[in-house]
Design a protein around this motif. Structure first.
Motif, PDB file in Angstrom:
ATOM      1  N   ILE A 168       0.831  -1.199   0.000  1.00 39.41           N
ATOM      2  CA  ILE A 168       0.000   0.000   0.000  1.00 39.41           C
ATOM      3  C   ILE A 168       0.871   1.256   0.000  1.00 39.41           C
ATOM      4  N   ASN A 169       1.993   1.215   0.714  1.00 37.63           N
ATOM      5  CA  ASN A 169       2.868   2.392   0.752  1.00 37.63           C
ATOM      6  C   ASN A 169       4.268   2.024   0.260  1.00 37.63           C
ATOM      7  N   SER A 170       5.115   3.024   0.125  1.00 39.54           N
ATOM      8  CA  SER A 170       6.451   2.795  -0.433  1.00 39.54           C
ATOM      9  C   SER A 170       7.472   2.585   0.679  1.00 39.54           C
ATOM     10  N   GLY A 171       8.595   2.004   0.307  1.00 35.83           N
ATOM     11  CA  GLY A 171       9.667   1.764   1.259  1.00 35.83           C
ATOM     12  C   GLY A 171      10.678   0.790   0.701  1.00 35.83           C
ATOM     13  N   PHE A 172      11.533   0.278   1.570  1.00 42.41           N
ATOM     14  CA  PHE A 172      12.542  -0.707   1.205  1.00 42.41           C
ATOM     15  C   PHE A 172      12.287  -1.983   2.007  1.00 42.41           C
ATOM     16  N   LEU A 173      12.511  -3.135   1.373  1.00 47.49           N
ATOM     17  CA  LEU A 173      12.473  -4.417   2.068  1.00 47.49           C
ATOM     18  C   LEU A 173      13.815  -5.098   1.886  1.00 47.49           C
ATOM     19  N   ASN A 174      14.440  -5.502   2.984  1.00 44.22           N
ATOM     20  CA  ASN A 174      15.718  -6.199   2.846  1.00 44.22           C
ATOM     21  C   ASN A 174      15.500  -7.711   2.799  1.00 44.22           C
TER      22      ASN A 174
END
Length: 135
Positions: free
Chosen positions: A38-44
């Motif tokens: 739903i929202n933006s970001g980073f996933l490691n």
């Protein structure tokens, strides 16, 4: 799943701004249920792997679980209490860039109640908000 790509043109990239919606990878291809951001970001890599393990735990080993993202961007970080200058910092983490609308996981399964529980447990492992999408 490896935690970094085999080959890149440049090792260190700029971070850039993560604006806008996803125009790719935003519809189901392989499964009938998916976990959509739903929202933006980073996933490691660790977050993706933890979510995958919870899906396998809830759905069983024999079901098809597809991961539609890959951590191919590098984040750098300088050590604490280091003065400015002296170049870009060392590699800190490999991340996947997530925009709103990207499907992270796809599952081919019949029972919606079990899928709902499994995706809820998997979304608790991720650092972004998600929702369930279906055909």
């Amino acid at each position: 799943m490896k935690n970094k790509p085999n080959q890149l043109k440049y090792l260190k990239y700029q971070k850039n701004r993560n604006k806008g919606f996803s125009c790719r990878r935003n519809f189901l291809i392989f499964g009938n249920y998916g976990l959509k951001s739903i929202n933006s970001g980073f996933l490691n890599f660790k977050q993706i792997e933890a979510a995958r393990k919870t899906l396998v735990h809830n759905l069983g080993k024999n079901n098809k679980i597809l991961i539609r993202i890959f951590p191919d961007k590098v984040l750098t970080k300088k050590p604490l209490e280091v003065r400015m200058g002296k170049g870009k910092g060392a590699i800190h983490d490999w991340v996947a860039v997530i925009k709103p609308g990207i499907i992270i996981f796809e599952v081919k399964y019949k029972d919606y109640d079990i899928i709902k529980k499994a995706f809820f447990c998997a979304s608790q492992k991720l650092s972004i908000k998600t929702e369930i999408c279906y055909e």
